[in-house]
Design an enzyme around this catalytic site. Structure first.
Site, PDB file in Angstrom:
ATOM      1  N   HIS A   1       0.929  -1.302  -0.067  1.00 62.03           N
ATOM      2  CA  HIS A   1       0.156   0.015   0.141  1.00 62.03           C
ATOM      3  C   HIS A   1       0.910   1.316  -0.074  1.00 62.03           C
ATOM      4  O   HIS A   1       1.511   1.604   0.950  1.00 62.03           O
ATOM      5  CB  HIS A   1      -0.867  -0.105   1.484  1.00 62.03           C
ATOM      6  CG  HIS A   1      -1.967   1.111   1.359  1.00 62.03           C
ATOM      7  ND1 HIS A   1      -1.918   2.133   2.283  1.00 62.03           N
ATOM      8  CD2 HIS A   1      -3.048   1.378   0.770  1.00 62.03           C
ATOM      9  CE1 HIS A   1      -2.903   2.867   1.995  1.00 62.03           C
ATOM     10  NE2 HIS A   1      -3.649   2.368   1.038  1.00 62.03           N
TER      11      HIS A   1
ATOM     12  N   ASP B   1      -4.274   6.671   3.445  1.00 62.81           N
ATOM     13  CA  ASP B   1      -5.805   6.988   3.114  1.00 62.81           C
ATOM     14  C   ASP B   1      -6.297   7.923   4.432  1.00 62.81           C
ATOM     15  O   ASP B   1      -5.891   7.779   5.626  1.00 62.81           O
ATOM     16  CB  ASP B   1      -6.516   5.771   3.295  1.00 62.81           C
ATOM     17  CG  ASP B   1      -6.063   4.760   1.997  1.00 62.81           C
ATOM     18  OD1 ASP B   1      -5.556   5.285   1.192  1.00 62.81           O
ATOM     19  OD2 ASP B   1      -6.247   3.520   2.248  1.00 62.81           O
TER      20      ASP B   1
ATOM     21  N   HIS C   1     -12.995   7.562   0.385  1.00 61.23           N
ATOM     22  CA  HIS C   1     -11.995   8.064   1.221  1.00 61.23           C
ATOM     23  C   HIS C   1     -10.737   8.646   0.095  1.00 61.23           C
ATOM     24  O   HIS C   1     -11.084   8.722  -1.101  1.00 61.23           O
ATOM     25  CB  HIS C   1     -11.001   6.951   1.845  1.00 61.23           C
ATOM     26  CG  HIS C   1     -10.374   5.789   0.788  1.00 61.23           C
ATOM     27  ND1 HIS C   1     -11.113   4.876   0.101  1.00 61.23           N
ATOM     28  CD2 HIS C   1      -9.117   5.503   0.373  1.00 61.23           C
ATOM     29  CE1 HIS C   1     -10.455   4.188  -0.807  1.00 61.23           C
ATOM     30  NE2 HIS C   1      -9.325   4.657  -0.252  1.00 61.23           N
TER      31      HIS C   1
ATOM     32  N   HIS D   1      -7.025   8.688  -1.209  1.00 61.17           N
ATOM     33  CA  HIS D   1      -5.752   7.882  -1.438  1.00 61.17           C
ATOM     34  C   HIS D   1      -4.696   8.643  -1.516  1.00 61.17           C
ATOM     35  O   HIS D   1      -4.984   9.449  -2.703  1.00 61.17           O
ATOM     36  CB  HIS D   1      -5.542   6.638  -1.928  1.00 61.17           C
ATOM     37  CG  HIS D   1      -4.361   5.824  -2.018  1.00 61.17           C
ATOM     38  ND1 HIS D   1      -4.102   4.823  -1.211  1.00 61.17           N
ATOM     39  CD2 HIS D   1      -3.233   5.963  -2.980  1.00 61.17           C
ATOM     40  CE1 HIS D   1      -2.669   4.376  -1.478  1.00 61.17           C
ATOM     41  NE2 HIS D   1      -2.278   4.922  -2.665  1.00 61.17           N
TER      42      HIS D   1
END
Length: 227
Positions: A117, A121, A196, A198
């Protein structure tokens, strides 16, 4: 009848005239020397004749009379200059790093669910405005695999900021951004389980870095929610 003058008298007269001429020349040289010394001696000004002092005063008065009228008025800074300085101060004072959304940090940088990742976020509701974190230039805005829609920004320090999963894009390629400008709205497009934002930071070589220390280095602690 011709008048004769003794030779002795003529000779005496010639000597007299020669002596008188030499005396006059010496007097002139001495006078010139004294004048030059007086000009270089700061204590000799009191020996100026009265008419010389008066002439000097007249010269000073003439010089003062030619001082421009504008220079004798109260001096003020022109309003356009003040406006420019105000704008300059405002530019220097404005924040160069801004939190992108008000919502809390919900996920960090690193391995998650067995995969990398490469960003962080922020949880936020649908349609909430997404603000540019830094000054920069939009270099891409549109569809992206995994993100649904994304915006990539060449940031003010040469890094690339990536914003993903937005609902609507409000900027276009080539647009100049200032920190705080709205570039998109929060969505849940692409591989997402809910609305959300990112955000990623990539260095000049293209490698992603952890945005948290990057932003902390710019004076912003995004781990703290603004709620």
């Amino acid at each position: 009848m011709p008048v004769t003058v003794p030779l002795s008298r003529l000779r005496g007269t010639g000597r007299y005239r020669s002596v008188a001429t030499r005396a006059a020349a010496v007097t002139a040289v001495v006078g010139a020397t004294l004048t030059a010394l007086a000009a270089t001696d700061p204590h000799a000004t009191h020996e100026l004749a009265g008419d010389s002092v008066a002439n000097a005063a007249q010269i000073d008065g003439a010089f003062t009379a030619f001082t421009p009228r504008e220079a004798q008025m109260p001096q003020v800074v022109p309003q356009p200059v003040l406006d420019f300085l105000d704008g300059l101060h405002a530019e220097q004072a404005r924040p160069k790093t801004v939190r992108p959304v008000a919502g809390p940090l919900t996920s960090g940088f690193g391995i998650r669910w067995g995969a990398m990742h490469a960003g962080i976020d922020f949880g936020e509701g649908f349609g909430a405005p997404i603000h540019a974190i830094t000054d920069g230039t939009v270099i891409e805005a549109g569809p992206a695999s995994g993100f649904g829609l994304w915006v990539r920004v060449l940031q003010d320090d040469g890094t690339i900021g990536v914003y993903g999963h937005m609902q609507d894009i409000l900027v276009q390629v080539g647009q100049q951004l200032r920190a705080g400008d709205i570039l998109a709205t929060v969505g849940s497009r692409g591989y997402s389980t809910g609305p959300h934002l990112h955000y990623e930071v990539h260095t000049g070589g293209g490698a992603p870095v952890d945005p948290l220390p990057y932003l902390a280095g710019r004076g912003m602690d995004v781990a703290m929610s603004t709620d």
